[in-house]
Scaffold this motif. Structure first.
Motif, PDB file in Angstrom:
ATOM      1  N   PRO A 405       2.846  -8.042  -4.418  1.00 60.23           N
ATOM      2  CA  PRO A 405       3.016  -6.694  -4.952  1.00 60.23           C
ATOM      3  C   PRO A 405       2.051  -5.704  -4.323  1.00 60.23           C
ATOM      4  O   PRO A 405       0.943  -6.051  -3.928  1.00 60.23           O
ATOM      5  N   SER A 406       2.479  -4.470  -4.266  1.00 55.74           N
ATOM      6  CA  SER A 406       1.640  -3.385  -3.768  1.00 55.74           C
ATOM      7  C   SER A 406       0.633  -2.975  -4.832  1.00 55.74           C
ATOM      8  O   SER A 406       0.656  -3.459  -5.968  1.00 55.74           O
ATOM      9  N   GLU A 407      -0.237  -2.045  -4.452  1.00 59.68           N
ATOM     10  CA  GLU A 407      -1.075  -1.372  -5.426  1.00 59.68           C
ATOM     11  C   GLU A 407      -0.178  -0.812  -6.532  1.00 59.68           C
ATOM     12  O   GLU A 407       0.802  -0.130  -6.266  1.00 59.68           O
ATOM     13  N   PRO A 408      -0.511  -1.102  -7.811  1.00 66.28           N
ATOM     14  CA  PRO A 408       0.297  -0.542  -8.889  1.00 66.28           C
ATOM     15  C   PRO A 408      -0.054   0.920  -9.128  1.00 66.28           C
ATOM     16  O   PRO A 408      -1.180   1.349  -8.909  1.00 66.28           O
ATOM     17  N   VAL A 409       0.933   1.685  -9.566  1.00 65.02           N
ATOM     18  CA  VAL A 409       0.723   3.097  -9.910  1.00 65.02           C
ATOM     19  C   VAL A 409       1.116   3.300 -11.368  1.00 65.02           C
ATOM     20  O   VAL A 409       2.237   2.955 -11.768  1.00 65.02           O
ATOM     21  N   PHE A 410       0.185   3.832 -12.170  1.00 68.27           N
ATOM     22  CA  PHE A 410       0.450   4.072 -13.583  1.00 68.27           C
ATOM     23  C   PHE A 410       1.077   5.454 -13.769  1.00 68.27           C
ATOM     24  O   PHE A 410       0.605   6.443 -13.212  1.00 68.27           O
ATOM     25  N   VAL A 411       2.145   5.504 -14.562  1.00 68.24           N
ATOM     26  CA  VAL A 411       2.812   6.759 -14.900  1.00 68.24           C
ATOM     27  C   VAL A 411       2.844   6.859 -16.421  1.00 68.24           C
ATOM     28  O   VAL A 411       3.459   6.016 -17.082  1.00 68.24           O
TER      29      VAL A 411
END
Length: 485
Positions: A405-411
């Motif tokens: 997985p890539s760096e996670p991004v929180f939304v």
């Protein structure tokens, strides 16, 4: 697209994708949240031509591309293009790679550059995000590059209305109160911190200080009143790069007393140094906040980063050059000027992220990609949620064999007030199809099963960073760019 090499960084999830791509109404397994509307912009490290030295090629040197997933009304579309920097234009015209690598050097003599070519390559491959109605792509060896937020066409280099002239860090921060960009440029021994106005992009503040050595400073963090840097044995040696030798060195003689925090007070412009007494390097920061008697800094650190000084110029195995990082907490005491430390999580990982609306404040949750399994094929192997209050780390694995997985991004969910009420977006590699998928996880329960899997039409070569843009911000940027064309 693959070339005849066993180099990890040119195979598997890192393998280049040969074409620019666009697709609409992508297949979705599950259901995209109705309130998730905007775009996930991610960097793709995507070599356009075979590197001049296949075996010495390093992940940090891939040509920059942008992969954008646009989400509205439960549907998703996708676009991926290379960033057409001036140096890429030179290579496209030549039909081959011209520039040598800077991490491991080269076993062959540097190519003769055509007349008028940039002296070094702007690979534009580290981060991407919207600021002041511009979609900007960052690389720490040069100026950012401006792109069209909808078509991903390249406009050209961006200098904040003449405010900077050399380079800009990829790890900018956005002030949660003003929206201003807080960033820096490290050149040789000098580091300059900047603040750019959110509306005009003009530089409204800057401070320069001497790091004491040509440290490679990749990421940093801000608290309410401070900008915080960790100066480590990892050195960026331009003189060696120009000789075709490895340019990222682990040199403990550069900081003989151990790694040191440099803390810039954004009000007084004074820099205070804090000694750690240990030799380590930062990878990426979670967050920092201030209490009545200390500054708390949470980040991932690594035992060493770079080619060991004093050894041969031959490249070393990737996990020796860059061993697994761990999450640590440092507490900076203004009285003693010392930084105490302790490990936060026993799960190895990288690419820490938080709810960016709370940067500089005490918070409860952080996320990162795990690096538990040192395989020769992949870099990451799961996602983790860390609870700063309880010390608990929860790990979710990829569904149906998805990995890396890539760096996670929180939304944050629209209308939400709780810190952790939102979604976590990340790209995963499907080794069976060779393509990428966007997974959307809900963050309150943080179950292994995602809410949605969006099947992308390409493999997005594994890369560094990315950001989310809400639909309103995206629409405003596109409208502004149309007016200026």
């Amino acid at each position: 697209m693959q070339w005849d090499t066993a180099n990890k960084f040119l195979n598997g999830p890192f393998a280049p994708w040969a074409e620019e791509s666009a697709a609409y109404d992508l297949p979705v397994i599950g259901k995209l949240p109705e309130d998730l509307a905007g775009a996930l912009f991610r960097i793709a490290n995507n070599p356009r031509f075979a590197p001049r030295d296949l075996d010495r090629y390093h992940w940090w040197e891939g040509d920059g591309g942008v992969a954008a997933t646009y989400i509205r009304d439960g549907k998703a579309s996708f676009r991926m293009k290379w960033v057409m920097t001036d140096s890429m234009k030179i290579e496209v015209e030549a039909g081959e790679a011209i520039y040598s690598g800077f991490v491991n050097g080269s076993s062959s003599a540097p190519a003769t550059l055509p007349a008028g070519a940039p002296p070094s390559k702007n690979v534009a491959n580290t981060n991407v995000g919207l600021f002041a109605d511009h979609l900007l792509v960052y690389f720490e060896g040069g100026l950012p590059t401006s792109l069209d937020a909808e078509t991903l066409d390249t406009y050209g280099s961006y200098d904040f209305n003449g405010g900077i002239d050399v380079l800009c860090t990829a790890h900018y921060k956005l002030d949660p109160h003003s929206g201003n960009m807080l960033f820096f440029a490290a050149v040789g021994r000098n580091l300059t911190w900047y603040e750019a106005d959110a509306r005009t992009a003009n530089i409204i503040d800057s401070v320069t200080f001497d790091m004491g050595c040509p440290a490679m400073v990749h990421d940093y963090i801000v608290s309410e009143h401070h900008a915080i840097f960790l100066i480590s044995p990892t050195q960026f040696r331009l003189d060696r790069i120009m000789q075709g030798r490895p340019g990222v060195l682990w040199d403990e003689d550069a900081v003989p007393g151990g790694s040191r925090f440099a803390v810039l007070d954004r009000r007084t412009k004074k820099v205070t140094w804090y000694d750690t007494g240990v030799m380590l390097a930062p990878t990426h920061f979670f967050n920092a906040y201030e209490t009545d008697d200390k500054i708390v800094v949470d980040l991932h650190v690594i035992a060493r980063l770079g080619n060991p000084a004093g050894l041969s110029d031959e490249p070393i195995e990737s996990h020796s050059w860059f061993p697994p990082a761990m999450a640590w907490r440092f507490e900076l005491d203004p009285t003693t000027r010392r930084a105490s430390n302790r490990m936060l999580s026993g799960v190895a990982g990288e690419f820490p992220k938080i709810n960016d609306a709370l940067i500089g404040q005490k918070l409860q949750y952080g996320y990162f990609a795990t690096t538990r399994d040192l395989t020769p094929e992949t870099m990451t192997d799961g996602l983790a949620r860390f609870d700063f209050d309880s010390g608990q780390t929860i790990v979710v694995e990829g569904v149906d064999g998805l990995t890396n997985p890539s760096e996670p991004v929180f939304v944050q969910r629209r209308g939400a007030t709780a810190e952790n009420d939102g979604y976590l977006l990340s790209l995963w590699w499907n080794r069976h199809t060779g393509l990428s998928e966007l997974l959307v996880h809900e963050t309150v329960t943080f179950d292994a099963a995602p809410l949605a899997r969006v099947r992308l039409p390409v493999r997005v070569p594994f890369a560094f960073h990315g950001t989310w843009a809400e639909a309103e911000q995206l629409d405003a940027a596109i409208a502004a760019q149309r007016e200026n064309v």
